[in-house]
Design an enzyme around this catalytic site. Structure first.
Site, PDB file in Angstrom:
ATOM      1  N   LYS A 193       0.841  -1.196   0.000  1.00  0.00           N
ATOM      2  CA  LYS A 193       0.000   0.000   0.000  1.00  0.00           C
ATOM      3  C   LYS A 193       0.884   1.257   0.000  1.00  0.00           C
ATOM      4  O   LYS A 193       2.025   1.208   0.428  1.00  0.00           O
ATOM      5  CB  LYS A 193      -0.861  -0.051   1.266  1.00  0.00           C
ATOM      6  CG  LYS A 193      -2.113   0.784   1.254  1.00  0.00           C
ATOM      7  CD  LYS A 193      -2.937   0.448   2.490  1.00  0.00           C
ATOM      8  CE  LYS A 193      -4.152   1.351   2.601  1.00  0.00           C
ATOM      9  NZ  LYS A 193      -3.806   2.732   2.926  1.00  0.00           N
ATOM     10  N   GLY A 194       0.346   2.376  -0.454  1.00  0.00           N
ATOM     11  CA  GLY A 194       1.113   3.625  -0.451  1.00  0.00           C
ATOM     12  C   GLY A 194       1.462   4.067   0.965  1.00  0.00           C
ATOM     13  O   GLY A 194       0.661   3.914   1.882  1.00  0.00           O
ATOM     14  N   GLY A 195       2.678   4.586   1.142  1.00  0.00           N
ATOM     15  CA  GLY A 195       3.062   5.165   2.428  1.00  0.00           C
ATOM     16  C   GLY A 195       3.510   4.195   3.502  1.00  0.00           C
ATOM     17  O   GLY A 195       3.593   4.561   4.669  1.00  0.00           O
TER      18      GLY A 195
ATOM     19  N   LYS B 105       7.704   1.231   1.089  1.00  0.00           N
ATOM     20  CA  LYS B 105       8.134   0.356  -0.022  1.00  0.00           C
ATOM     21  C   LYS B 105       9.489   0.775  -0.579  1.00  0.00           C
ATOM     22  O   LYS B 105      10.374  -0.043  -0.772  1.00  0.00           O
ATOM     23  CB  LYS B 105       7.124   0.427  -1.175  1.00  0.00           C
ATOM     24  CG  LYS B 105       6.012  -0.538  -1.130  1.00  0.00           C
ATOM     25  CD  LYS B 105       5.218  -0.575  -2.426  1.00  0.00           C
ATOM     26  CE  LYS B 105       5.049   0.735  -3.145  1.00  0.00           C
ATOM     27  NZ  LYS B 105       4.347   1.780  -2.413  1.00  0.00           N
TER      28      LYS B 105
ATOM     29  N   ASP C 135       6.931   3.263  -9.992  1.00  0.00           N
ATOM     30  CA  ASP C 135       5.945   4.104  -9.307  1.00  0.00           C
ATOM     31  C   ASP C 135       6.020   5.505  -9.915  1.00  0.00           C
ATOM     32  O   ASP C 135       7.089   6.108  -9.929  1.00  0.00           O
ATOM     33  CB  ASP C 135       6.297   4.162  -7.811  1.00  0.00           C
ATOM     34  CG  ASP C 135       5.259   4.915  -6.990  1.00  0.00           C
ATOM     35  OD1 ASP C 135       4.455   5.648  -7.596  1.00  0.00           O
ATOM     36  OD2 ASP C 135       5.256   4.775  -5.759  1.00  0.00           O
TER      37      ASP C 135
END
EC number: 3.6.-.-
Length: 339
Positions: free
Chosen positions: A33-35, A38, A62
């Site tokens: 998931k974002g944030g 990663k 991304d």
């Protein structure tokens, strides 16, 4: 044999050492998931791999392109060495590159009296009306480029979860586009090629047959690489999450999807964990730790055959070579919280 011994034997190592040590791996995807960290995780994993391999390439697919921010140096479409390393390179690609960019081998259509007819554009629009063709061809072009480079291992810092697994559908998408274009070509190709002359009216002066050949070669590349993606000796997927409900839910969804595509995944990095000292009077810290503990227990239960790496919430952002190296060490040597 006692239960205690069985449990000790069955316990999966809480580190990514097995991935770094597996020298047959060619493709490593890092997603979540974002944030959730990663990019920090993929940069840190690449740093560890660079210690064990001759050459490592880190690619960001991304659109946010955080590799430049993480390392504090500018990366672009071409692979370039990361400052301070002799065997670690990085590049940032746009997975939504336009078909014009992909197919055009030259400019100068303005000099073509037939270009204004728009017949070539019409063929192009028809061929690329299938959802995802643009992205599929762009990804295939990247894979073609990467395959020609002689890196031992390639780490993908992927887009947030929703986009991460699209590449698995690309061979099918390209096959559909090819079938459509072949049909159009057999019906109208000879006529259009003769009307448009040798210029063909398509980008870069290609005719319809050349466009078909280009797409077929990209489809072959992406199909071949997808076969490698399904080989656990060559490919693995590292899931990154935080100990919260939504992130855990996304991780479960992603693991199920990866499993359905026969893509190996056996490692989860859980970021931003709090370890308040015993007797700490910080109410928020203790409440958050209690919540995280609940989700950590669920992760351990759901993924008992996974390497689950627990990473602490740090007081500073992880940016720059020094901090990334420090973070990367914790991926290999499990973090021990101060008592």
């Amino acid at each position: 044999m006692s239960t205690a011994v069985v449990q000790a034997d069955d316990l999966m190592e809480p580190s990514l050492q097995s991935i770094v040590s597996q020298d047959t791996l060619r493709w490593i995807f890092v997603g979540g998931k974002g944030g959730v960290g990663k990019t920090t995780t993929s940069c840190s994993l690449a740093i560890q791999l660079a210690k064990a391999r001759k050459s490592v390439l880190l690619i960001s697919t991304d659109p946010a392109h955080n590799l430049s921010d993480a390392f504090g140096q500018k990366f672009g479409k071409e692979a370039r060495l990361v400052d301070g390393y002799t065997n670690l390179s990085a590049m940032e690609i746009d997975p939504n590159g336009s078909i014009q960019d992909l197919l055009a081998s030259g400019e100068g259509q303005g000099d073509d009296p037939m270009a204004g007819l728009g017949v070539g554009n019409m063929m192009q629009d028809l061929a690329f009306s299938i959802p995802g063709v643009d992205e599929a061809m762009s990804f295939a072009e990247v894979l073609k480029q990467v395959k020609s480079l002689s890196y031992e291992v390639i780490v993908f810092d992927t887009a947030p979860t929703g986009h991460t697994l699209r590449f698995l559908q690309f061979p099918t998408v390209l096959e559909k586009a090819l079938a459509k274009l072949s049909q159009l070509s057999s019906q109208f190709g000879p006529m259009l090629n003769s009307i448009l002359g040798s210029r063909g009216g398509l980008p870069g002066g290609q005719n319809i047959d050349e466009l078909l050949q280009k797409m077929e070669s990209l489809r072959e590349t992406i199909s071949e690489v997808n076969t490698q993606f399904k080989n656990p000796d060559m490919t693995t997927f590292v899931c990154v999450c935080i100990a919260e409900f939504l992130s855990l839910y996304e991780t479960e969804r992603m693991i199920q999807e990866l499993t359905s595509y026969n893509i190996d995944t056996h490692a989860i990095v859980v970021n931003q964990l709090l370890f308040p000292k015993q007797g700490s009077e910080c109410e928020q810290c203790n409440a958050r730790r209690k919540m995280q503990k609940k989700y950590l227990e669920q992760i351990e239960e759901l993924y008992e055959d996974f390497n689950v790496v627990r990473m602490p919430l740090l007081v500073e952002e992880v940016r720059g070579k020094e901090k990334l190296e420090k973070f990367s060490d914790m991926l290999i040597h499990p973090y021990v919280p101060p008592q």
